[in-house]
Structures are given as structure tokens and as C-alpha cells.
Design an enzyme around this catalytic site. Structure first.
Site, PDB file in Angstrom:
ATOM      1  N   GLN A 178      15.880  -1.178   2.793  1.00 16.25           N
ATOM      2  CA  GLN A 178      15.197  -0.197   3.612  1.00 16.25           C
ATOM      3  C   GLN A 178      16.106   0.102   4.889  1.00 16.25           C
ATOM      4  OE1 GLN A 178      11.347  -2.255   4.441  1.00 16.25           O
ATOM      5  NE2 GLN A 178      10.706   0.063   4.271  1.00 16.25           N
ATOM      6  N   HIS A 220       9.911  -4.803  -2.161  1.00 19.57           N
ATOM      7  CA  HIS A 220      10.897  -4.044  -1.706  1.00 19.57           C
ATOM      8  C   HIS A 220      12.292  -4.544  -2.645  1.00 19.57           C
ATOM      9  CE1 HIS A 220       9.711  -0.724   0.678  1.00 19.57           C
ATOM     10  NE2 HIS A 220       9.057  -1.341   1.437  1.00 19.57           N
ATOM     11  N   GLY A 268       7.003  -5.266   9.027  1.00 20.75           N
ATOM     12  CA  GLY A 268       7.942  -5.754   7.767  1.00 20.75           C
ATOM     13  C   GLY A 268       9.232  -4.992   7.557  1.00 20.75           C
ATOM     14  N   HIS A 290       4.447  -7.015   0.060  1.00 22.36           N
ATOM     15  CA  HIS A 290       4.899  -5.717   0.216  1.00 22.36           C
ATOM     16  C   HIS A 290       6.248  -5.922   0.219  1.00 22.36           C
ATOM     17  CE1 HIS A 290       4.816  -1.588   1.850  1.00 22.36           C
ATOM     18  NE2 HIS A 290       5.808  -1.888   2.303  1.00 22.36           N
TER      19      HIS A 290
HETATM   20 ZN   LIG Z   1       7.682  -0.859   2.934  1.00 13.36          ZN
END
Ligand SMILES: [Zn+2]
Length: 184
Positions: free
Chosen positions: A49, A142, A44, A138
Site C-alpha cells: 500500500q 494485501h 492496518g 485483511h
Molecule cells: Zn486494505
């Protein structure tokens, strides 16, 4: 295009990401995110990110071994909204491309209902459970500015402090390109 992955400590990972304007062409960005994720062997990847504070994440769990129900689980989530998380919490050891070489058990509910757009701006409302739900939870975290280490006990966090500080400084071994906020 392969992006460097932003490391723990970067403020972009702590921002609540912004919705993408409807009908924006996200094709290239989505393609780049999958490419970046595959190079890093992730399942993922969320836009923050790669330094973009946007409500977008991609997942592909189809390569996870010994998990036959993950077959074909490759998806794009644009402007997702968590409708509900349900079921009994269960623990699973999570890792994160922004926190390399650390894995810790995190407890999350087993099922979720989520509304989202795909890369073609078709709207969906789906239910996911088990490992699929886990990966989505998860990644969803983010775009809300949360990370899995936030769920750890104060003691666990204290034990990881040095490692997390090293990661922020780029003192960590990875097989992918990183962008560390405190690298001198
Ligand atoms: Zn992560």
C-alpha cells in the site's frame, strides 16, 4: 516519513509480495508505516500500500472504540505465513485505505494461526480471533495481492465499478496523500 497511499488499480496491490531477507533492518520502514497509517486513521497497513512489494504489514487496533479486547493490539508482521484459518465465518464491514470511502461486508473465518517475525526478527507463532484476526486477514491478503472487494458478489462489484474506477483516477476525497495509478 509519511508515504502517499497507493490506490486501487495499481499493479503493486495485485502482486504476491516477496519475503524480506532475514535480518534486514526494517526499523525505519516500520516506523514510517505506522506514521503513515496513523495519519490516515487506519488500523492496518501493508507494504504494497506504500508501493513496496514486501511481506510486511503493521496493525494497531488499540484505538478502536467499544472494543476493549483490542487494547495493546499494536504489532508488526514480517514475512508472515498463515498456518491455518479456523472457526465459523462471520461478516463484518471492512474498509481499506487503498479503497477510500467504500465499506462492504466480508465473510471470514473467526480464528487464525500465523507464524511471523517481529521487527527485531524474533519468530512468533500466535493465534488470534475476532476483530484481531479480521484485521490480520485483511492485511495478509494485501501481501498475497488480494483486496476485500474480491470477495463481493458480481452484482455488488458491478455496482461499485464506477467508484473504483474514480479511485484509480484519484477522483476521491481523502484526508491523506494518495498515489492514484490512472491519475492524469
Ligand atoms: Zn486494505
Amino acid at each position: 516519513m509519511i508515504y502517499p497511499i497507493v490506490m486501487y488499480g495499481d499493479p503493486v496491490l495485485r502482486q504476491k509480495a516477496k519475503d524480506i531477507a532475514p535480518d534486514t533492518d526494517v526499523a525505519t520502514l516500520v516506523e514510517d508505516m505506522f506514521e503513515t497509517m496513523y495519519v490516515a486513521n487506519g488500523v492496518g497497513l501493508a507494504a504494497p500500500q506504500i508501493g513496496k512489494s514486501m511481506r510486511l504489514f503493521v496493525v494497531d487496533g488499540s484505538a478502536i472504540e467499544d472494543q476493549p479486547d483490542m487494547e495493546g493490539f499494536k504489532k508488526v508482521f514480517v514475512n508472515p505465513q498463515m498456518i491455518e484459518e479456523l472457526g465459523t465465518p462471520w461478516e463484518y464491514e471492512e474498509g481499506c485505505l487503498s479503497i477510500p470511502n467504500i465499506r462492504e461486508k466480508v465473510s471470514r473465518k473467526e480464528r487464525l494461526i500465523i507464524k511471523y517475525f517481529d521487527e527485531n526478527w524474533n519468530v512468533h507463532e500466535d493465534t488470534f480471533d475476532g476483530l484481531k484476526a479480521r484485521i490480520i486477514q485483511h492485511e495478509y491478503d494485501h501481501i498475497e495481492g488480494k483486496m476485500f472487494v474480491d470477495y463481493l458478489t458480481p452484482l455488488k462489484k458491478r455496482l461499485l465499478k464506477g467508484k473504483l474506477s474514480d479511485i484509480s483516477k484519484g477522483k476521491v476525497d481523502t484526508e491523506y496523500r494518495i498515489l492514484a495509478p490512472l491519475k492524469k
